[in-house]
Every structure is written in C-alpha cells, then in structure tokens.
Write a protein that holds these residues in place. Structure first.
Motif, PDB file in Angstrom:
ATOM      1  N   SER A   1       3.017  10.996  -2.429  1.00 40.65           N
ATOM      2  CA  SER A   1       2.075  11.135  -3.549  1.00 40.65           C
ATOM      3  C   SER A   1       2.605  12.135  -4.570  1.00 40.65           C
ATOM      4  O   SER A   1       2.430  11.960  -5.779  1.00 40.65           O
ATOM      5  CB  SER A   1       0.703  11.589  -3.054  1.00 40.65           C
ATOM      6  OG  SER A   1       0.173  10.657  -2.141  1.00 40.65           O
ATOM      7  N   LEU A   2       3.270  13.190  -4.059  1.00 41.97           N
ATOM      8  CA  LEU A   2       3.818  14.203  -4.964  1.00 41.97           C
ATOM      9  C   LEU A   2       5.206  13.836  -5.455  1.00 41.97           C
ATOM     10  O   LEU A   2       5.859  14.633  -6.126  1.00 41.97           O
ATOM     11  CB  LEU A   2       3.868  15.558  -4.234  1.00 41.97           C
ATOM     12  CG  LEU A   2       2.502  16.145  -3.872  1.00 41.97           C
ATOM     13  CD1 LEU A   2       2.641  17.317  -2.917  1.00 41.97           C
ATOM     14  CD2 LEU A   2       1.765  16.584  -5.140  1.00 41.97           C
ATOM     15  N   GLU A   3       5.650  12.628  -5.093  1.00 40.09           N
ATOM     16  CA  GLU A   3       6.964  12.109  -5.507  1.00 40.09           C
ATOM     17  C   GLU A   3       8.111  12.976  -4.991  1.00 40.09           C
ATOM     18  O   GLU A   3       9.173  13.044  -5.606  1.00 40.09           O
ATOM     19  CB  GLU A   3       7.028  11.968  -7.039  1.00 40.09           C
ATOM     20  CG  GLU A   3       6.039  10.926  -7.550  1.00 40.09           C
ATOM     21  CD  GLU A   3       6.097  10.716  -9.048  1.00 40.09           C
ATOM     22  OE1 GLU A   3       7.091  11.129  -9.674  1.00 40.09           O
ATOM     23  OE2 GLU A   3       5.146  10.148  -9.594  1.00 40.09           O
ATOM     24  N   LEU A   4       7.890  13.641  -3.847  1.00 40.19           N
ATOM     25  CA  LEU A   4       8.967  14.407  -3.218  1.00 40.19           C
ATOM     26  C   LEU A   4       9.761  13.516  -2.269  1.00 40.19           C
ATOM     27  O   LEU A   4      10.914  13.819  -1.937  1.00 40.19           O
ATOM     28  CB  LEU A   4       8.376  15.589  -2.435  1.00 40.19           C
ATOM     29  CG  LEU A   4       7.564  16.603  -3.274  1.00 40.19           C
ATOM     30  CD1 LEU A   4       6.863  17.598  -2.374  1.00 40.19           C
ATOM     31  CD2 LEU A   4       8.487  17.322  -4.254  1.00 40.19           C
ATOM     32  N   LEU A   5       9.122  12.450  -1.809  1.00 38.33           N
ATOM     33  CA  LEU A   5       9.790  11.517  -0.886  1.00 38.33           C
ATOM     34  C   LEU A   5       9.728  10.121  -1.505  1.00 38.33           C
ATOM     35  O   LEU A   5       8.764   9.393  -1.319  1.00 38.33           O
ATOM     36  CB  LEU A   5       9.074  11.497   0.471  1.00 38.33           C
ATOM     37  CG  LEU A   5       9.095  12.775   1.292  1.00 38.33           C
ATOM     38  CD1 LEU A   5       8.142  12.649   2.484  1.00 38.33           C
ATOM     39  CD2 LEU A   5      10.517  13.044   1.804  1.00 38.33           C
ATOM     40  N   PRO A   6      10.747   9.743  -2.253  1.00 40.78           N
ATOM     41  CA  PRO A   6      10.700   8.438  -2.935  1.00 40.78           C
ATOM     42  C   PRO A   6      11.076   7.278  -2.007  1.00 40.78           C
ATOM     43  O   PRO A   6      12.094   6.631  -2.183  1.00 40.78           O
ATOM     44  CB  PRO A   6      11.730   8.629  -4.058  1.00 40.78           C
ATOM     45  CG  PRO A   6      12.713   9.635  -3.521  1.00 40.78           C
ATOM     46  CD  PRO A   6      11.976  10.516  -2.579  1.00 40.78           C
ATOM     47  N   LEU A   7      10.234   7.038  -1.027  1.00 41.72           N
ATOM     48  CA  LEU A   7      10.568   6.005  -0.030  1.00 41.72           C
ATOM     49  C   LEU A   7      10.080   4.627  -0.450  1.00 41.72           C
ATOM     50  O   LEU A   7      10.588   3.613   0.020  1.00 41.72           O
ATOM     51  CB  LEU A   7       9.942   6.369   1.327  1.00 41.72           C
ATOM     52  CG  LEU A   7      10.465   7.668   1.933  1.00 41.72           C
ATOM     53  CD1 LEU A   7       9.627   8.049   3.146  1.00 41.72           C
ATOM     54  CD2 LEU A   7      11.927   7.504   2.337  1.00 41.72           C
ATOM     55  N   GLY A   8       9.074   4.603  -1.298  1.00 41.65           N
ATOM     56  CA  GLY A   8       8.545   3.317  -1.759  1.00 41.65           C
ATOM     57  C   GLY A   8       7.995   2.496  -0.601  1.00 41.65           C
ATOM     58  O   GLY A   8       7.453   3.024   0.369  1.00 41.65           O
TER      59      GLY A   8
ATOM     60  N   ALA B   1       0.843  -1.205   0.000  1.00 39.98           N
ATOM     61  CA  ALA B   1       0.000   0.000   0.000  1.00 39.98           C
ATOM     62  C   ALA B   1       0.876   1.252   0.000  1.00 39.98           C
ATOM     63  O   ALA B   1       0.584   2.218  -0.698  1.00 39.98           O
ATOM     64  CB  ALA B   1      -0.925  -0.005   1.202  1.00 39.98           C
ATOM     65  N   SER B   2       1.939   1.223   0.773  1.00 44.16           N
ATOM     66  CA  SER B   2       2.834   2.390   0.835  1.00 44.16           C
ATOM     67  C   SER B   2       3.471   2.644  -0.517  1.00 44.16           C
ATOM     68  O   SER B   2       3.614   3.781  -0.951  1.00 44.16           O
ATOM     69  CB  SER B   2       3.953   2.162   1.846  1.00 44.16           C
ATOM     70  OG  SER B   2       3.431   1.913   3.105  1.00 44.16           O
ATOM     71  N   LYS B   3       3.826   1.541  -1.155  1.00 47.45           N
ATOM     72  CA  LYS B   3       4.491   1.682  -2.460  1.00 47.45           C
ATOM     73  C   LYS B   3       3.560   2.316  -3.476  1.00 47.45           C
ATOM     74  O   LYS B   3       3.996   3.015  -4.383  1.00 47.45           O
ATOM     75  CB  LYS B   3       4.908   0.294  -2.952  1.00 47.45           C
ATOM     76  CG  LYS B   3       6.251   0.291  -3.655  1.00 47.45           C
ATOM     77  CD  LYS B   3       6.646  -1.000  -4.306  1.00 47.45           C
ATOM     78  CE  LYS B   3       6.353  -2.250  -3.566  1.00 47.45           C
ATOM     79  NZ  LYS B   3       6.827  -3.467  -4.243  1.00 47.45           N
ATOM     80  N   GLY B   4       2.250   2.074  -3.311  1.00 41.89           N
ATOM     81  CA  GLY B   4       1.284   2.574  -4.287  1.00 41.89           C
ATOM     82  C   GLY B   4       0.980   4.049  -4.160  1.00 41.89           C
ATOM     83  O   GLY B   4       0.279   4.609  -5.002  1.00 41.89           O
ATOM     84  N   LEU B   5       1.513   4.701  -3.133  1.00 42.53           N
ATOM     85  CA  LEU B   5       1.182   6.111  -2.911  1.00 42.53           C
ATOM     86  C   LEU B   5       1.669   7.000  -4.046  1.00 42.53           C
ATOM     87  O   LEU B   5       1.066   8.028  -4.341  1.00 42.53           O
ATOM     88  CB  LEU B   5       1.795   6.595  -1.589  1.00 42.53           C
ATOM     89  CG  LEU B   5       1.037   6.219  -0.324  1.00 42.53           C
ATOM     90  CD1 LEU B   5       1.829   6.638   0.900  1.00 42.53           C
ATOM     91  CD2 LEU B   5      -0.343   6.864  -0.296  1.00 42.53           C
ATOM     92  N   ASP B   6       2.775   6.623  -4.685  1.00 42.36           N
ATOM     93  CA  ASP B   6       3.324   7.511  -5.720  1.00 42.36           C
ATOM     94  C   ASP B   6       2.790   7.174  -7.120  1.00 42.36           C
ATOM     95  O   ASP B   6       3.341   7.618  -8.117  1.00 42.36           O
ATOM     96  CB  ASP B   6       4.849   7.489  -5.714  1.00 42.36           C
ATOM     97  CG  ASP B   6       5.394   6.083  -5.890  1.00 42.36           C
ATOM     98  OD1 ASP B   6       6.618   5.898  -5.755  1.00 42.36           O
ATOM     99  OD2 ASP B   6       4.590   5.170  -6.169  1.00 42.36           O
TER     100      ASP B   6
END
Lengths: 342, 428
Positions: free
Chosen positions: B335-342, B273-278
C-alpha cells in the motif's frame, strides 16, 4: 446514586425532545410568516413515502444574483457554506428572491440556507443550489398523491404550492402550512421546429423556434384580474437560472406600451386566458451579446421559461381597477429551442 | 444456565440415582457449579415485545393523522416516554417485578424516545441531516446502557450507531468518523465490564463494518488494508486478553479476528486484488489516518504479543503468529509502494493461507478439536477449488487437483482419528 443517574438519562431524553420542539414552536409562534412559492414541477421530484419533496423558486440562484463574499467561485463550490437570501414580500404575503449573500443582513426579511452540490450544476458556474431545511412537507398518508396531482404534470395545468414558512431572526425557516396559488399555468407546444439534419443552421430558412400556447387559469373562488397589454407584454421570455449564457429579451416594445383599461383581463373562477406565442417572431427574439435572433438560431442549447409578470404598481395608476390587479408573477415549465418541455 | 452446567446437573442426578455417588457429594458438586438463571428467554421476549411496540408507535405517528392536533401528538409521546421509564423505575424499586419487565419497559422508553424524535421532525417538517436522528437515539440507549446497566440497551445502541453510520455512508457518501469511536469507547468497555461475550461480539463486528464501509467514500482501495489491520488487531487482542479478568473474551476476539483475516486473505489470493493494494491515494490526511491507526494497532498488538506472550504460547501458535505477520507486512508495504510486487504477491498470500490451514489441521488433530479440523479442511478445499478454477484448463490437471484434495482430506481424517484414539488410550 444509580437511580439518580437513570433518572438523569430519562430526563435528558425528554429534554432533547423538548428542545427540538420548543425551538421550532417558538419560531412558528413568533417568527415572521411568509409564503414561498414552490418551483414549477420537475419530473425528477419524488414523492417518498408520506412526504412531499419541495423545491422552491429560491432554491436555485443564478450566479449573477449573488453579492458579497459568495461571488468568489471557490466559496461557491463549498458544499454546506451558509447563505442568506434576502426576500421581498408582496401584499399577498408571497416572498420573492431579492439577492443572496454570505453575510447576515442587518435589516429586512431573509432566510438562511446552505450551498448544495447538484448534478445539474456540477460542470457549470452559472447557478448554485441552496437548501433551507424546509424541503420536506409531511402529510397524512395518501394525501401526498392528491398534492402531487393538484400541482400538475408536465403537460397539465400547474398550480404552484405556496408554503407558509415562519422565519426566525437568525433566518431559520419552519414550515407552518401551505396554500395553493390562485393562478395556474399551462404550457403546450403548438409547433415543433423542423430541422433537417446535416444542414448548417445559417443555411436554414423559415422558423426554427417552437410555437407555444400559454394558458392562465383562475383556480380560486374569487375573480382574478390580470394585465396583458400590447403584443402580450404581460409575458416575458427568460432564460433558466442555470443558463450558461446571459440571454436577454431583445424586444423593447413593451417598455413604451401604455396601459389602458382594455388591457385588463378579468377571470371568473375557473376561467382561462390563453395566448399563442410564436418564438420565431421578433417580439420573442433574444440577445446574446451583440447578436439578436430567435432562440432556434441563437440559443439551441439554452432553456427558457415564459413568465407572466404584472407591471410595476406605479404604472397602474391610470387604470380604474388598479387595486384589483394581481401583482405577482408566474413562470411556465422550462423548454428548449426544439420545443421540448422539461 | 450454561450448556455444560445443564449437562453436569443432569449427570449428577443420574449418578445419584444409580448410586455412583452419595447425596452429600451430589450436593457439594451441585453447589460448586450453581445454576445461574439470568432469565434470558424472558428478557429476550420482553425486549422484543418492547421493540415491536415502539415500532408500532413510530408507525402510528408516521400515518400523520390530520385530525390529531400537534400538541396532542407531542403530549402523547412525552407521556408515553416518561410513563414507560417511570413505570420501570417504580417497578424496580417498589415491587418484586422480574428483571425482564424492568428491562422491557426501559427499552420501550428508548423506542418511544426514537419515536419522539421522528415525530417532532414530522410535525415541524424538519429536513435536517436525518441520520443525526439515529445519533441522538443511540445516545439515549447508550446512556441507559451504562446507567442501568443494561446489555439490551447496549445491543440497541450498537444497532442504532451502525444505522447512523450506514445512512451517512450510503445515502450521503460521507464518512462518519464518530460512529466507530462511539462503539470503541462506549460499547466495548461496557461489554467488558459486564463480561458479555455476545455484546462484545456485536460491538467488534460493528466496529469492523463501520471502519470498512467508512473508508468507501474516502478511497475504496483502502478497504482491504483497513479490514486486514483491524482483523489482525483482534487476533492479537485475543492472545493478550486470555490472562485478564475477562479471559473468556479471547474466543470472541479470535473468532472475529480470524474470520475477517481469512476472508480478506482469501480475497488477496486473487492477483487482481493484490495488484490493487498500491492504488491507495494518500494525498489526504484523513486517508493516511484511516490507514495508519489500524496499522499501528496491529503492529502494537504484534509487538505486545512478542514481548509478553510469545514465549508462553505453544509452538503451533508461535507459527501462527509468525504467519500472520507476513500478510500484515505485505499489505502495509504494498500500500505504501515499498514492495512493488503487484499481482505476484497473490502467490505469497496463497502460500500463507495454505500454511494456516495446515497448522490448524495439525493443531486441531493434536487437541482433538473436530471443529477446528473441519473448518481448516473447508478453507483448504475452498482455496484449492478456487485455484483449480483459476489456474487449470486441462482436465487432467483438474482431476489431479481433486485427487490430491481427496487424498489430503482422507489423510487428515485418518491422522485425527488415530490421535484421538491414542489420547483416549493414554487417558485410560
């Protein structure tokens, strides 16, 4: 003050109902009335609850029949875009499709609809679906089944339902009632083509197209007069409206076949008239550009209908019973080159 | 009367009979906490009866009896609609009719209005966009909810607006932008003005659901973000309303807020689910708006609490506020791809979830709130069992997890009991 507010809300509710009903009732009382034939029964029609889903012959429009701004393909893909379909009415009150446009016609009969997206035409630019707001016929509980039975199934006699619609000046249609077509039609497959696998089509010999039997039945209580001159010139093979290719009947024999009284077929009530149509014969060949051939060779992916069509009124002058001839047309279910009926 | 008032009046009678207090003091106490009988039970029965009657009328007309001419059907429904509302108005003005009867008659009138809409559509075979019938029906209920005013009409309006939105989304795969606005601007203010926590609860629930399922046709990757932002907005609103005229609404805001927050925090504790945020596609303006507006509300709430309330909150609530910001920033940033944590962001979400549980246990133990402690323990156990299934193959490690979980719950229970005893002794 509060009482006035409450009264206002109550009257607003009544007003909403009045406006809904009055607008439609005005069209029913003063609009021009036509009959619209429902399309041949498609197994995907559903009977939901106590209403009958209606699909009209004018619900599917081939792109070639479109005029004006709607010829722009981007506009055609816009769901909800307004469409005006011009209609021509015959002596029976039955209205048929003339052309479709995005501009309201100044004169004549027309009905207003909206473009829809349909699963069948998602990936093709050959036809569009239009919804007119008259696609539901509410009936008394249980009566819907009777309507569906009378309309007929895939292999049975199909009797088109003709819906009585009142049209306003703006093109809004309101259902008033319905009647049944006086003529029913049935399509049967007498021969399915045999096609060995893994053999290229140009190496195959023998007929590759199905042989059909088309039966017309007078389902009314009055005599019915049809015409079928020459080599079954009363019947045509036509591609379905959503066909991606513009197949045309190749045989020109019927254009020069004269009409005589021997070609007149009188059907008493419940009487039938059947013809056998071998689609491998040259009479039923189709043209695709420069190529001419049977549909089993030329149009394997195509779908077609056999249409009974009366000649133009002007051609009937030589007949003694010209006044009694039915001037309509009636298509069968769609079928393909393999003999599979839709 | 409320549960507490009922208990108190019972106790007053008991004290009086045992001679603990005098009659005069008993009268003063009873007058201080008067019985306010809103005759809720009678209203509920009247409203239920009216709704069932109305449904019966709808079904009667749905039979579509051919022998009944269309003008007769129309005449019947108009007469019934005007008769029902008219009887309600007349009863309210000229007789001593109970509120439940008036309420029930108006509800019946609105149900008949709905029946009338479907009837007219049936008579004239109208095949328009049928969810719009629920819109008009809900506006009928909403207008009366404000005019009367009436909570029952408000509940009916919430239900009808929710149905309007649901049919648009699930039958036509189309986002209904107006339904949440109608709830936010038409129902929430009504609940506020009427000081109705129940109506507020349903309005906030409906608003959350309408926004969440409303984004499905746009981009279903947006669901978690929107739900999280709205839930956080509710939590902060709960902190802010505690000093307004409807202070008791704070429990509803917090209940709705934390429920949604914990549900989606739990979902985000899974790496998938976390990975899907971006995955959100912001190419359309409407998608950006559905993301930005709830985020703006959440951020605004956060700053408003910071500027006006944070200093006055106790330390535990300050920690809760600080913890809530973490997932808010993570969800927005990813979501805004500012934090690419995946998927690794799931570790952070798990830690935040755990920290919340610990804080609630401490808070509940300190305040002797058994319910809070129990809920926190259940959440803690849920997280532990879920991670146990996810992470551990070894039976040895699994047994260790359960040992720790059991020990943890034992310690919490012990701590809670000792705190409760200590407070009790201090009171004596």
């Amino acid at each position: 003050m509060r009482r006035i507010l409450i009264l206002g809300c109550v009257l607003a509710q009544a007003l909403v109902l009045v406006l809904m009903a009055a607008g439609r009732e005005y069209i029913v009382q003063f609009g021009e009335t036509v009959y619209l034939r429902t399309a041949p029964l498609d197994p995907r029609d559903l009977l939901r609850g106590d209403f009958v889903r209606l699909d009209y012959a004018i619900s599917t429009i081939s792109v070639g029949q479109i005029r004006g701004g709607l010829q722009d393909k981007d506009k055609l893909k816009t769901k909800g875009r307004k469409v005006f379909v011009a209609l021509s009415k015959n002596a029976d009150g039955l209205a048929s499709f003339a052309y479709a446009t995005d501009v309201r016609p100044d004169t004549g009969l027309y009905i207003r609809g909206r473009l829809m997206r349909h699963w069948r035409f998602r990936n093709t630019a050959s036809a569009v679906r239009v919804k007119y707001g008259i696609e539901q016929l509410f009936v008394e509980q249980g009566k819907g089944i009777a309507i569906e039975k009378r309309r007929g199934g895939r292999d049975a006699l199909q009797i088109p339902l003709e819906v009585e619609v009142a049209l306003s000046r703006s093109g809004t249609g309101v259902i008033k009632g319905h009647r049944w077509s006086r003529l029913g039609i049935r399509l049967e497959v007498l021969r399915m083509p045999r096609r060995p696998r893994n053999v290229p089509i140009d190496q195959l010999e023998g007929p590759l197209s199905p042989k059909l039997k088309v039966t017309l039945k007078n389902v009314s209580e009055q005599p019915f007069v049809l015409l079928d001159p020459g080599p079954h010139c009363g019947f045509d093979i036509v591609p379905v409206k959503w066909s991606q290719k513009e197949y045309v009947a190749a045989d020109g024999t019927c254009r020069t076949t004269p009409l005589t009284d021997r070609d007149v077929i009188e059907l008493a009530p419940q009487q039938t008239y059947s013809v056998e149509i071998d689609l491998s014969q040259p009479r039923w060949h189709v043209r695709d550009g420069d190529a001419i051939g049977e549909i089993g060779r030329l149009a394997q992916n195509g779908q077609f209908r056999i249409v009974y069509r009366a000649p133009e009124p002007a051609a009937l002058n030589s007949l003694s019973k010209a006044d009694h001839v039915w001037l309509g047309h009636l298509p069968t279910r769609a079928f393909n080159a393999f003999g599979r009926i839709d | 009367m409320s549960r507490h008032d009922k208990w108190l009046h019972g106790e007053i009678a008991q004290w009086r009979s045992e001679g603990v207090i005098e009659q005069e003091l008993a009268a003063v106490l009873a007058a201080r906490y008067p019985i306010t009988d809103k005759e809720w039970s009678r209203i509920i029965f009247s409203v239920l009866g009216a709704v069932l009657l109305g449904l019966g009328v709808i079904l009667f007309f749905a039979y579509n009896w051919e022998n009944l001419p269309k003008f007769a059907k129309l005449g019947l429904i108009f007469a019934a609609l005007l008769g029902s509302h008219g009887a309600a108005l007349w009863s309210a003005r000229h007789t001593a009719a109970p509120a439940s009867l008036v309420e029930g008659l108006h509800i019946l009138g609105v149900m008949l209005f709905g029946a009338g809409i479907w009837l007219v559509a049936q008579i004239y075979h109208i095949d328009e966009h049928y969810p719009n019938a629920f819109l008009f029906w809900s506006l009928g209920a909403l207008s009366l909810a404000w005019a009367l005013p009436s909570l029952a009409q408000g509940f009916l309006a919430v239900l009808l607006i929710a149905l309007w939105s649901a049919f648009d989304v699930f039958d036509f795969h189309w986002t209904n932008h107006w339904a949440p606005l109608l709830i936010a601007c038409g129902i929430v203010p009504l609940a506020w003005m009427q000081r109705s926590r129940l109506l507020l609860f349903f309005a906030l629930l409906a608003l959350l659901l309408l926004l969440v399922w409303g984004v499905v046709p746009l981009d279903d990757d947006l669901i978690i973000a929107v739900a999280m932002f709205i839930s956080v907005s509710y939590i902060f609103a709960g902190l802010l309303v505690s000093e307004t005229a409807f202070a008791e609404s704070h429990t509803i805001f917090k209940l709705m807020g934390f429920t949604g927050y914990f549900i989606f925090l739990y979902v985000l504790s899974f790496a998938k689910a976390s990975k899907g945020l971006d995955n959100v596609n912001f190419s359309r303006v409407v998608i950006m708006l559905y993301f930005a507006v709830p985020l703006a509300l959440a951020v605004l709430g956060c700053f408003w609490v910071l500027l006006t309330r944070l200093g006055r909150l106790d330390r535990l609530w300050q920690w809760q506020w600080a913890l809530i910001i973490i997932p808010l920033l993570l969800v927005a940033g990813m979501s805004l791809e500012l934090l690419p944590l995946g998927g690794s962001a799931a570790i952070l979400f798990n830690l935040v979830f755990l920290a919340h549980c610990v804080l609630f246990i401490v808070q509940g133990s300190r305040d002797v709130d058994a319910k809070l402690v129990s809920i926190a323990c259940v959440l803690f156990a849920l997280l532990t069992i879920t991670r146990y299934v996810d992470l551990f193959d070894s039976l040895l490690l699994r047994s260790l997890v359960f040992l720790l979980l059991g020990a943890g719950v034992f310690v919490v229970g012990n701590f809670y009991s000792r705190t409760k005893r200590r407070i009790g002794e201090a009171g004596v």
